[in-house]
Scaffold this motif. Structure first.
Motif, PDB file in Angstrom:
ATOM      1  N   ILE A 226      38.959  -0.151 -15.255  1.00 55.35           N
ATOM      2  CA  ILE A 226      40.114   1.158 -15.477  1.00 55.35           C
ATOM      3  C   ILE A 226      41.073   0.451 -16.350  1.00 55.35           C
ATOM      4  CG2 ILE A 226      41.594   2.478 -14.323  1.00 55.35           C
ATOM      5  CD1 ILE A 226      39.866   2.493 -11.839  1.00 55.35           C
ATOM      6  N   THR A 227      41.476  -0.758 -16.110  1.00 58.36           N
ATOM      7  CA  THR A 227      42.487  -1.248 -16.954  1.00 58.36           C
ATOM      8  C   THR A 227      42.404  -1.348 -18.370  1.00 58.36           C
ATOM      9  OG1 THR A 227      42.434  -3.508 -16.163  1.00 58.36           O
ATOM     10  CG2 THR A 227      43.793  -2.079 -14.628  1.00 58.36           C
ATOM     11  N   HIS A 228      41.342  -1.903 -18.658  1.00 57.57           N
ATOM     12  CA  HIS A 228      40.913  -2.181 -20.001  1.00 57.57           C
ATOM     13  C   HIS A 228      40.826  -0.773 -20.857  1.00 57.57           C
ATOM     14  CE1 HIS A 228      38.918  -6.491 -19.251  1.00 57.57           C
ATOM     15  NE2 HIS A 228      39.931  -6.164 -18.765  1.00 57.57           N
ATOM     16  N   VAL A 229      40.310   0.148 -19.992  1.00 56.79           N
ATOM     17  CA  VAL A 229      40.377   1.563 -20.883  1.00 56.79           C
ATOM     18  C   VAL A 229      41.781   2.018 -21.047  1.00 56.79           C
ATOM     19  CG1 VAL A 229      39.666   4.093 -20.558  1.00 56.79           C
ATOM     20  CG2 VAL A 229      38.026   2.221 -19.780  1.00 56.79           C
ATOM     21  N   ALA A 230      42.479   1.761 -20.223  1.00 58.92           N
ATOM     22  CA  ALA A 230      43.984   2.343 -20.234  1.00 58.92           C
ATOM     23  C   ALA A 230      44.617   1.628 -21.270  1.00 58.92           C
ATOM     24  CB  ALA A 230      44.594   2.157 -19.092  1.00 58.92           C
ATOM     25  N   HIS A 231      44.240   0.551 -21.633  1.00 57.07           N
ATOM     26  CA  HIS A 231      44.848  -0.249 -22.670  1.00 57.07           C
ATOM     27  C   HIS A 231      44.002  -0.663 -24.186  1.00 57.07           C
ATOM     28  CE1 HIS A 231      47.204  -1.882 -18.996  1.00 57.07           C
ATOM     29  NE2 HIS A 231      47.901  -1.852 -19.807  1.00 57.07           N
ATOM     30  N   SER A 232      43.194   0.207 -24.343  1.00 61.57           N
ATOM     31  CA  SER A 232      42.073   0.121 -25.450  1.00 61.57           C
ATOM     32  C   SER A 232      42.161   1.611 -26.135  1.00 61.57           C
ATOM     33  CB  SER A 232      40.675  -0.485 -25.221  1.00 61.57           C
ATOM     34  OG  SER A 232      40.058  -0.241 -26.160  1.00 61.57           O
ATOM     35  N   PRO A 233      42.771   1.607 -27.235  1.00 62.41           N
ATOM     36  CA  PRO A 233      42.689   2.804 -28.096  1.00 62.41           C
ATOM     37  C   PRO A 233      41.200   3.156 -28.511  1.00 62.41           C
ATOM     38  CG  PRO A 233      44.433   1.308 -28.941  1.00 62.41           C
ATOM     39  CD  PRO A 233      43.696   0.571 -28.029  1.00 62.41           C
ATOM     40  N   TYR A 234      40.473   2.187 -28.779  1.00 68.15           N
ATOM     41  CA  TYR A 234      38.930   2.149 -28.964  1.00 68.15           C
ATOM     42  C   TYR A 234      38.298   3.054 -27.750  1.00 68.15           C
ATOM     43  CZ  TYR A 234      34.141   1.235 -30.377  1.00 68.15           C
ATOM     44  OH  TYR A 234      32.786   1.130 -30.699  1.00 68.15           O
ATOM     45  N   LEU A 235      38.217   2.446 -26.714  1.00 62.55           N
ATOM     46  CA  LEU A 235      37.764   2.968 -25.303  1.00 62.55           C
ATOM     47  C   LEU A 235      38.456   4.340 -24.954  1.00 62.55           C
ATOM     48  CD1 LEU A 235      37.427  -0.220 -23.237  1.00 62.55           C
ATOM     49  CD2 LEU A 235      35.667   0.891 -24.325  1.00 62.55           C
ATOM     50  N   LEU A 236      39.668   4.625 -25.268  1.00 60.98           N
ATOM     51  CA  LEU A 236      40.324   5.763 -24.942  1.00 60.98           C
ATOM     52  C   LEU A 236      39.826   7.024 -25.713  1.00 60.98           C
ATOM     53  CD1 LEU A 236      44.021   4.924 -24.384  1.00 60.98           C
ATOM     54  CD2 LEU A 236      42.382   5.650 -22.625  1.00 60.98           C
ATOM     55  N   GLY A 237      39.590   6.567 -27.337  1.00 62.70           N
ATOM     56  CA  GLY A 237      38.820   7.609 -27.882  1.00 62.70           C
ATOM     57  C   GLY A 237      37.534   7.977 -27.708  1.00 62.70           C
ATOM     58  N   ILE A 238      36.664   6.989 -26.983  1.00 63.36           N
ATOM     59  CA  ILE A 238      35.357   7.203 -26.507  1.00 63.36           C
ATOM     60  C   ILE A 238      35.605   7.988 -25.255  1.00 63.36           C
ATOM     61  CG2 ILE A 238      33.254   6.359 -25.591  1.00 63.36           C
ATOM     62  CD1 ILE A 238      33.704   3.880 -27.296  1.00 63.36           C
ATOM     63  N   SER A 239      36.590   7.907 -24.539  1.00 65.33           N
ATOM     64  CA  SER A 239      36.839   8.652 -23.475  1.00 65.33           C
ATOM     65  C   SER A 239      37.227  10.106 -23.532  1.00 65.33           C
ATOM     66  CB  SER A 239      38.090   8.038 -22.388  1.00 65.33           C
ATOM     67  OG  SER A 239      37.660   6.802 -22.028  1.00 65.33           O
ATOM     68  N   ALA A 240      38.080  10.312 -24.654  1.00 63.28           N
ATOM     69  CA  ALA A 240      38.357  11.482 -25.128  1.00 63.28           C
ATOM     70  C   ALA A 240      37.282  12.521 -25.630  1.00 63.28           C
ATOM     71  CB  ALA A 240      39.499  11.537 -26.192  1.00 63.28           C
ATOM     72  N   PHE A 241      36.360  11.702 -26.451  1.00 66.32           N
ATOM     73  CA  PHE A 241      35.280  12.255 -26.839  1.00 66.32           C
ATOM     74  C   PHE A 241      34.589  12.991 -25.612  1.00 66.32           C
ATOM     75  CE2 PHE A 241      30.861  12.710 -28.290  1.00 66.32           C
ATOM     76  CZ  PHE A 241      30.815  13.402 -29.438  1.00 66.32           C
ATOM     77  N   LEU A 242      34.095  12.169 -24.653  1.00 63.90           N
ATOM     78  CA  LEU A 242      33.302  12.416 -23.687  1.00 63.90           C
ATOM     79  C   LEU A 242      34.120  13.676 -22.792  1.00 63.90           C
ATOM     80  CD1 LEU A 242      30.487  11.440 -22.505  1.00 63.90           C
ATOM     81  CD2 LEU A 242      31.890   9.991 -20.945  1.00 63.90           C
ATOM     82  N   VAL A 243      35.290  13.601 -22.678  1.00 69.05           N
ATOM     83  CA  VAL A 243      35.906  14.444 -21.775  1.00 69.05           C
ATOM     84  C   VAL A 243      35.688  16.028 -22.649  1.00 69.05           C
ATOM     85  CG1 VAL A 243      38.170  15.583 -21.109  1.00 69.05           C
ATOM     86  CG2 VAL A 243      37.645  13.291 -20.683  1.00 69.05           C
ATOM     87  N   LEU A 244      35.933  16.120 -23.922  1.00 69.68           N
ATOM     88  CA  LEU A 244      35.665  17.283 -24.834  1.00 69.68           C
ATOM     89  C   LEU A 244      34.343  17.779 -24.556  1.00 69.68           C
ATOM     90  CD1 LEU A 244      37.884  16.257 -27.609  1.00 69.68           C
ATOM     91  CD2 LEU A 244      38.565  17.948 -25.887  1.00 69.68           C
ATOM     92  N   TYR A 245      33.396  16.813 -24.551  1.00 72.04           N
ATOM     93  CA  TYR A 245      31.871  17.278 -24.352  1.00 72.04           C
ATOM     94  C   TYR A 245      31.871  17.872 -23.007  1.00 72.04           C
ATOM     95  CZ  TYR A 245      26.959  16.788 -23.275  1.00 72.04           C
ATOM     96  OH  TYR A 245      25.868  17.299 -22.841  1.00 72.04           O
ATOM     97  N   THR A 246      32.066  17.182 -22.023  1.00 68.11           N
ATOM     98  CA  THR A 246      31.950  17.682 -20.764  1.00 68.11           C
ATOM     99  C   THR A 246      32.513  19.312 -20.287  1.00 68.11           C
ATOM    100  OG1 THR A 246      33.857  16.328 -19.800  1.00 68.11           O
ATOM    101  CG2 THR A 246      31.449  15.479 -19.652  1.00 68.11           C
TER     102      THR A 246
END
Length: 382
Positions: A226-246
């Motif tokens: 969780i903390t690594h996602v919160a501090h990584s623009p790269y992982l946050l970008g992947i998360s944003a794409f996935l949220v929009l898809y879902t």
């Protein structure tokens, strides 16, 4: 002068650009994914039929229950990643789910008076099962193959999962009304155990001198995903794409519940038509994976490949709205859009997304990736 060696055997050379030391791992990965997805796709139509029976008004509560279960399961999975070697914690995870299937079989067989609540619990459990077992598979693949290998091999490896999806959907479509849905749970558990056996015998793949062996314990903290996602623009970008898809997927799932419930009255008929839709989408997927996925990624790049499915969704939702207004046949419009969207997701979007994780650290390949593909995914649903 002798001819230069072919990069792979004649039988596989026209399908995948695999080097000799990669062939065995690629074939076993296909087999692993085949049994994993056939296990799940036996369960998916059963889950969806239960959702239709529960009614569209209950879906928000079922999704909320799934999101809560994801939040509980992620630190438990992270604890396994921290303490055990990779193959060991993968085996523990899958066998836990197999035992759950046996428990649901007993409940459905011997406690039919609680069918409604068991069905709701099964919906939540299957949603967790789906995301976790598939995420763990791709975590293992991202840890086994480097980025350059992934671009060549992941499309081919995905074929195993697609064939497994076709097999699982076909088994359910043929046997749901003849054998009974309850007995199919034991078939699913057996297939999951075969996937565990393949993991135990999976070979090491040459990844270069800087790669850490996958047998090593990963370590780290319970909440580092969780903390690594919160501090990584790269992982946050992947998360944003996935949220929009879902978001789009959940709207389409609500439409599926309402439309299928309107046109098909019996539980068996709903299960059968949903399985047939899965069979059609997976057939489209396997053809694309065999002949186009790897080539498309190389030709237009990851970013453009990831944009294909959202563009298709814009056109599909517009057509579905026209069907709701009576401009085009609603059921046919829904079936066509659902099949095309799922096909493009499995064949193009998923392999491209998995390549993105090959460049992150080992701890993030399991903990951050699992968090994104389970909790973040279901947060988008919610």
């Amino acid at each position: 002068m002798p001819d230069a060696p072919r990069p792979t055997s004649d039988a596989l050379g026209w399908l995948v650009d695999a080097k000799p030391n990669e062939v065995r791992a690629a074939l076993l990965a296909c087999a692993y994914f085949f049994f994993l997805m056939s296990s799940y796709f036996i369960l998916r139509p059963i889950r969806d039929a239960m959702a239709v029976a529960a009614g569209v008004s209950k879906l928000p509560w079922l999704f909320a229950g799934t999101l809560t279960a994801m939040l509980v399961c992620n630190p438990l999975f992270a604890a396994l990643v921290t303490k055990f070697p990779v193959k060991r914690f993968i085996g523990i995870t899958y066998q836990f789910f197999a035992l759950n299937l046996i428990a649901f079989y007993l409940l459905m067989r011997f406690a039919p008076q609680h069918e409604v609540w068991v069905g709701r619990a099964f919906f939540v459990w299957t949603s967790v099962f789906n995301l976790f077992v598939v995420s763990v598979f791709w975590c293992f693949m991202a840890d086994t193959f480097r980025s350059e290998q992934a671009k060549r091999l992941f499309g081919f490896i995905g074929v195993g999962g697609t064939l497994g999806s076709i097999a699982g959907s076909g088994v359910t479509a043929v046997l749901a009304q003849r054998l009974g849905t309850v007995n199919l749970l034991l078939v699913s558990a057996t297939l999951l155990e075969i996937a565990v056996a393949i993991v135990l015998f999976f070979p090491a793949v040459e990844r270069g001198t800087t790669a850490e062996p996958v047998e090593n314990v990963i370590g780290g903290g319970l909440w580092s995903g969780i903390t690594h996602v919160a501090h990584s623009p790269y992982l946050l970008g992947i998360s944003a794409f996935l949220v929009l898809y879902t978001l789009g997927s959940t709207v389409l799932y609500f439409a599926q519940t309402e439309i299928i419930g309107r046109y098909y009255a019996s539980k068996g008929a709903r299960t059968e038509v949903l399985a047939q839709m899965e069979l059609a989408s997976q057939t489209l997927t396997v053809v694309t994976q065999l002949f186009l996925t790897g080539r498309v990624i190389r030709w237009i790049g990851l970013a453009a490949t990831l944009a294909i499915m959202p563009a298709l969704s814009i056109a599909g939702f517009t057509a579905l709205a026209a069907g709701a207004l009576g401009v085009v046949p609603l059921l046919a419009c829904f079936v066509a859009f659902s099949v095309l969207r799922r096909g493009s997701n499995f064949a193009l979007t998923n392999p491209s997304m998995e390549v993105l994780f090959t460049v992150v650290g080992r701890e993030d390949k399991y903990k951050a990736k699992s968090f994104i593909e389970t909790f973040v995914y279901r947060a988008g649903d919610q």
